[in-house]
Design an enzyme around this catalytic site. Sequence first.
Site, short mmCIF file in Angstrom:
data_model
loop_
_atom_site.label_atom_id
_atom_site.label_comp_id
_atom_site.label_asym_id
_atom_site.label_seq_id
_atom_site.Cartn_x
_atom_site.Cartn_y
_atom_site.Cartn_z
N CYS A 63 0.93 -1.24 0.17
CA CYS A 63 -0.09 -0.07 -0.05
C CYS A 63 0.90 1.39 0.11
O CYS A 63 1.71 1.33 0.94
CB CYS A 63 -0.80 -0.02 1.15
SG CYS A 63 -1.99 1.34 1.22
N CYS A 66 -0.26 4.19 3.18
CA CYS A 66 -0.02 3.86 4.33
C CYS A 66 1.27 2.86 4.82
O CYS A 66 1.85 2.80 5.80
CB CYS A 66 -1.16 3.58 5.47
SG CYS A 66 -1.74 1.77 5.09
N CYS A 74 0.33 -12.33 0.48
CA CYS A 74 -0.87 -12.08 1.21
C CYS A 74 -1.49 -11.00 0.35
O CYS A 74 -2.77 -10.68 0.32
CB CYS A 74 -0.65 -11.70 2.60
SG CYS A 74 -0.28 -12.95 3.65
N SER A 358 -34.09 20.73 34.17
CA SER A 358 -34.12 21.83 35.23
C SER A 358 -35.51 22.50 35.14
O SER A 358 -35.71 22.88 33.94
CB SER A 358 -33.04 22.72 35.57
OG SER A 358 -32.96 23.49 33.97
N ASP A 394 -36.53 23.38 41.29
CA ASP A 394 -36.01 24.48 42.05
C ASP A 394 -37.22 25.24 42.81
O ASP A 394 -36.83 26.08 43.73
CB ASP A 394 -35.19 25.23 41.54
CG ASP A 394 -33.92 25.65 42.21
OD1 ASP A 394 -33.64 24.85 43.08
OD2 ASP A 394 -33.32 26.88 41.75
N ASP A 560 -32.97 22.00 29.02
CA ASP A 560 -33.95 22.75 29.62
C ASP A 560 -35.44 21.71 29.45
O ASP A 560 -35.48 20.96 28.68
CB ASP A 560 -34.58 24.06 28.97
CG ASP A 560 -33.23 25.08 29.16
OD1 ASP A 560 -32.30 24.91 30.27
OD2 ASP A 560 -33.02 26.09 28.39
N ASP A 754 -24.12 30.05 31.65
CA ASP A 754 -23.49 29.15 30.47
C ASP A 754 -22.36 29.77 29.96
O ASP A 754 -21.36 28.71 29.77
CB ASP A 754 -24.62 29.00 29.61
CG ASP A 754 -25.25 30.05 29.11
OD1 ASP A 754 -24.74 31.03 29.61
OD2 ASP A 754 -26.40 30.13 28.53
#
Length: 1053
Positions: A63, A66, A74, A358, A394, A560, A754
């Site tokens: 190859c 890579c 093979c 929340s 809350d 939320d 946030d």
Amino acid sequence: MDTKGRLIAGSHNRNEFVLINAAEADHLVGRVTSVKELSGQICQICGDEIEITSDEGQPFVACNECAFPICRPCYEYERREGNQSCPQCKTRFKRIKGSPRVDGDEEEDEFDDLDNEFELQRREIMSSHSHLNHVPSNTPSEVDLNPDIPLLTYGQEDDDKHALIVPPFMNRTKRIHPMPFSDTASTVSLPPRPMDPKKDLAVYGYGTVAWKDRMEEWRKRQNDRLQMVKHQGDGGANGHGDDVDDPDLPKMDEGRQPLSRKLPISSSKINPYRMVILTRLAILGLFFHYRILHPVTDAYALWMVSVICEIWFAVSWIFDQFPKWFPIERETYLDRLSLRYEKEGKPSELAPVDVFVSTVDPLKEPPLITANTVLSILAVDYPVDKVACYVSDDGAAMLTFEALSETSEFARKWVPFCKKFSIEPRAPEWYFSEKVDYLKDKVHPAFVRERRAMKREYEEFKIRINGLVTMAQKVPEEGWTMQDGTPWPGNNVRDHPGMIQVFLGQNGVRDTEGNELPRLVYVSREKRPGFDHHKKAGAMNALIRVSAVVSNAPYLLNVDCDHYINNSKALRESMCFMMDPTSGKKICYVQFPQRFDGIDRHDRYSNRNVVFFDINMKGLDGIQGPIYVGTGCVFRRQALYGYDAPTKKKAPGKTCNCLPKCFEGVVDLWLTWIFVTGIDSEKTALMPQIKFERKFGQSPVFIASTLLEDGGVPPGATSASLLKEAIHVISCGYEDKSEWGKEVGWIYGSVTEDILTGFKMHCHGWRSVYCIPKRPAFKGSAPINLSDRLHQVSRWALGSVEILFSKHCPIWYGYGCGLKPLERFSYINSVVYPLTSIPLVAYCTLPAICLLTGKFIVPEISNYASILFMLMFLSIAVTSILEIQWGRVAIDDLWRNEQFWVIGGVSAHLFALFQGLLKVLAGVNTNFTVTSKGGDDGDFAELYLFKWTTLLIPPLTLLIFNIIGVIVGISDAISNGYESWGPLFGRLFFAIWVILHLYPFLKGMMGKQSNVPTILIVWSILLASILSLLWVRVNPFLDRGGIVLEVCQLDCD
């Protein structure tokens, strides 16, 4: 390998390693008698040494992309009978000289190899070559052949031409394939063996049974170990990282490839965009050079104000523009995630996730909406034992508690229905609102029956929830009581104990089909008078501690109460980034864009905020990651604990704030101390405890959980002990004398916690990721009427002002840490934008003043000035067009965003700026009340609902002021003749620019007047005013000082 004083040369990318011998004068390159010594590579499939090519004298490379080590046999086998691609990079093998052609090979002009290419004939290698009969001195003169190995032709001779096969050395490494000769110095004189090209290669040793068996064994080993790769991250830091380098693991197979990839914007789109930005900078320089050097002497004040405003706009544009310099997109591979972490017949290895929801006031946040969000979480496409949903109430409302109890009961029917038919979305309210064409989609009758039955169940569920809401409207004088007669602990919202209720995930509660359900936990933290509870940020920090004690998942998702999961694979999408072994360890959170339901088609007030989510956030993702927007975000728990991002190397003698690996060994000691003895007699063992208590508080169970980087509850802990500790960590005084809200968890000090929380994480060196799935991950609701929208924007701007005047201001905080410069630009822009409201109000007032006074902010325009102004407007237009192109944003969305930038800037941002100054400098809290004045029925009824608020005063004043200026200017030009029309055009264009930007505000003020279109009413009023003023100014019977008319003395009668 011993180099023996020789020079080493090679290439890492091609796996080449060569020793150059400097001791021999006659031979610069030393003779190497072994391929292993030359390259150090063996075939990763069969284990044979890779042979040397006869023509180049180099190791065989199958190859070229890579250089994955594969031997020639093979390679031939993979091309002939395999998938014809490299096992590592999946690149298709190209035909190498000497190899036969297979289907799919491209035409080759590089070399002429027709004999081998089409297998016409094998070239005959004559045995008369002198090097075959020559035995060098460094090789044995005699080699004993194994008599058990038969001739490769098995005694069958043929008259055709035969190739000669030279067997490998018998004293070398055991091989599966024959080793062809490659060097005259490393061969011996052996009887050649003829080879018949008409027969299968397996007859001659290529592809023998042993080789095929070994290849099949390798394939089986790859498949068996494909999905057993652990999420080790940084190698062997914890002593278990050796498996990552195991040669038996699949080499970049499908399950080991990256779980996501970046998709850079095409260079044909981004390079012109960058060139236009630089060109616009140059034009800005020339523009200000002209503006400053050419003042208006008769309107110096107007000129000075306009120049100051324009300079501020230019600075704001720079802070907004340059963070978009490197925009990228991302793509996830959910199939690879499953291959890696989910194997059939074995428990899932996906990481657990705790989901936070929340809510505060159930009367403002309807329980039915919250219930739909919870149901979409419980039905998410993720292993049920890996999901835990925590609902933070809350407001300590019994209505929320009862609604959650009903939701848990309905979930036993809804969750199996969703997973059985893989429906989307899994929030029932929005699922059943979608119209299904059964004939078109050819839906199975069984699904139709179950869907209708489930819809009836949901309608009954809605009736029960709405009944609870109706009952909650009338609060008893003695307060609410529970079913057993016990008073509800949260009757006093400001003074109540902490409450925890586990609805699902324990006591054998299963769905209607007998399957396990995700955990569902109700949490209401303790509140007492005299304590600062820090609103939403404090509630989220309480959920962090509760979840760490109860389930302690390594990842957290916060949404939320009105943001349901629209894509059931949203958690898997985030895990493609978080659980990626190569880059996941440095990611603090994965942010998803906000998408909304129930917004009018024209998006009058830019509720969708498409420009920010599809342009700005993509730009930030190419730098250090998007900012945190408060919902739809998956966090790494360790990042919320205030630790620094992991680094590969650390300078000697330096300290850091990373997760203390040296204390991980103390965890077992602590757990023993907590659950067994209760006493730690060693003073040295108490030292880390004291250190962590100052940071995390006085809970040893929670502190122990912070050291478990991969999550999990402490071993040996009982449910009773954990729940007792969970109540402890949500007590109102737990955060005292700790770093909660300062360095740990959600950061306090601003109503927009946030932005501050994400900013602190980026300062610790973490990076975030922006994930945009094809199907939106989350959807929510947004305020669509004008007053509510302005009120929402005002709260965001107030939070930015609070950050601007705090110690965490990005202008001066966090230098010398991991925050990148362009990322800092973005954070600076996110906190200084409310300051733009002052120059924006001044600039929107100038057109009306110019029309009323006859003055202008620029002198008489020359040709040079005209060119500059045209280039400026052209650069603005081209920049916007290119942003639309690479951001895939509609031009309508861009225009609505510009309009609301002006509307919000002259109203909400202005009030937030003064409100923030009063709060920071004088400690005065002010609120703008929003009251409903009317309503309407039909679709988008809320869009036409008019609510009066003081935020409406500034834009309404500017709008009326500019309309009056236009009317007066046109009337004056008509009365003064055609010479006055030329100077009027500049002033008129300026005023119309303001009116067009405020036009949505005008529509919002007018509302929906019966069936008469709003635009007709607006233009009717405008034209009536113009005609009325024209009649007053242009009176044909008024003497203008022209020709004097006298009586002609004639009697016309």
